[in-house]
Design a protein around this motif. Structure first.
Motif, short mmCIF file in Angstrom:
data_model
loop_
_atom_site.label_atom_id
_atom_site.label_comp_id
_atom_site.label_asym_id
_atom_site.label_seq_id
_atom_site.Cartn_x
_atom_site.Cartn_y
_atom_site.Cartn_z
N ALA A 216 0.87 -1.18 0.00
CA ALA A 216 0.00 0.00 0.00
C ALA A 216 0.90 1.23 0.00
N VAL A 217 0.75 2.07 -1.03
CA VAL A 217 1.60 3.24 -1.20
C VAL A 217 0.74 4.49 -1.05
N LEU A 218 1.24 5.47 -0.29
CA LEU A 218 0.49 6.71 -0.11
C LEU A 218 0.29 7.42 -1.44
N ASN A 219 -0.94 7.83 -1.67
CA ASN A 219 -1.27 8.58 -2.89
C ASN A 219 -1.17 10.07 -2.57
N ARG A 220 0.06 10.57 -2.56
CA ARG A 220 0.30 11.95 -2.18
C ARG A 220 -0.39 12.97 -3.10
N PRO A 221 -0.34 12.78 -4.41
CA PRO A 221 -1.02 13.76 -5.28
C PRO A 221 -2.52 13.87 -4.99
N ALA A 222 -3.16 12.72 -4.74
CA ALA A 222 -4.60 12.75 -4.46
C ALA A 222 -4.88 13.48 -3.15
N MET A 223 -4.05 13.27 -2.14
CA MET A 223 -4.26 13.93 -0.86
C MET A 223 -3.97 15.43 -0.95
N ARG A 224 -2.95 15.80 -1.69
CA ARG A 224 -2.68 17.23 -1.88
C ARG A 224 -3.85 17.91 -2.59
N ALA A 225 -4.35 17.25 -3.64
CA ALA A 225 -5.47 17.82 -4.39
C ALA A 225 -6.73 17.90 -3.52
N GLY A 226 -6.98 16.85 -2.73
CA GLY A 226 -8.14 16.86 -1.85
C GLY A 226 -8.03 17.93 -0.78
#
Length: 269
Positions: free
Chosen positions: A129-139
């Protein structure tokens, strides 16, 4: 001795559409009775204030509502369902978020990391499981933009933010995940005049969007300015409930100090 239940008329009866209903909640810690049959309610799309002196039971009450404690007796109904939360996580899943006085932010993390703390978005690569950093930044950017929160950038570390900006981040985290109710414990106690005004604007905006807000505050002017209803606690009892438009600071002080007994006679306790 048994508490008298002689009642004087409340400013309003319990509305059928109340989001939160607390009925006769009692809680003891050893020999200390922190809550003594507390009954109150909060409506959707309103700011409901809980006031009282230190040790009156305000924080214990909201900890019962938010899943930190379970009452020994009595009941809590949220969104039409009887609930007994075993943890704050269960309360969050039901739609109750709490902004604590200490904010519970991690200073060395960024704004977006704090917003998604314990709610991280991940994508899976096989067993990993890899952190989805772009999705969290966008959210995070969407949450901040939607609430018009005054934060320099979602990539800023919390330790670099002002007190008002930190409070805004904590409120944004509470409001950003489909919460139905947001509990705020002294949200402006450590803020200056301008930062307090910004936080109050944010509270007003959240109410207009349909959130139910429970506000704990010692600032009576703020309570009268922001709230739609006020509940007064004294020595573990909820002694009175008022529509804010029907009361004033003098009556609230009298109810808190006991100069005015309130809607329930607690002297036989």
């Amino acid at each position: 001795m048994t508490q008298s239940t002689t009642r004087r008329p409340l400013a309003e009866d319990v509305p059928t559409d109340a989001l939160l209903k607390v009925d006769s909640a009692a809680l003891s810690f050893g020999q200390v009775r922190a809550l003594k049959g507390v009954t109150m309610h909060a409506r959707r799309g309103e700011v409901t204030a809980i006031v009282g002196d230190n040790g009156a039971g305000k924080s214990t009450l909201i900890r019962c509502v938010s899943g930190v404690h379970s009452p020994d007796s009595g009941s809590i109904e949220f969104d039409g369902q009887k609930v007994r939360f075993a943890s704050p996580h269960e309360a969050r899943d039901a739609g109750i978020e709490t902004v604590h006085q200490n904010l519970a932010l991690v200073e060395d993390l960024t704004v977006w990391q704090n917003l998604y703390l314990n709610r991280e978005i991940v994508h899976r690569i096989g067993p990993l499981a890899v952190l989805n950093r772009p999705a969290m930044r966008a959210g995070a950017q969407e949450m901040v933009s939607a609430l018009a929160v005054n934060v320099p950038a979602v990539g800023s570390r919390v330790r670099r933010l002002s007190g008002g900006q930190r409070q805004a981040v904590a409120i944004c985290r509470a409001a950003g995940f489909t919460s139905k109710m947001i509990i705020m414990d002294e949200p402006t106690a450590a803020l200056g005049v301008q930062e307090t005004a910004r936080v109050e604007e944010l509270i007003t905006r959240l109410r207009s969007e349909g959130h139910a807000i429970i506000l704990i505050s010692h600032n009576f002017a703020q309570v009268l300015r922001l709230s739609d209803a006020v509940w007064v606690m004294r020595a573990g009892h909820c002694v009175a409930g008022r529509r804010t438009a029907d009361t004033d600071g003098d009556e609230i002080v009298a109810l808190i100090t006991g100069a005015r007994p309130g809607d329930y006679d607690t002297k036989s306790e």
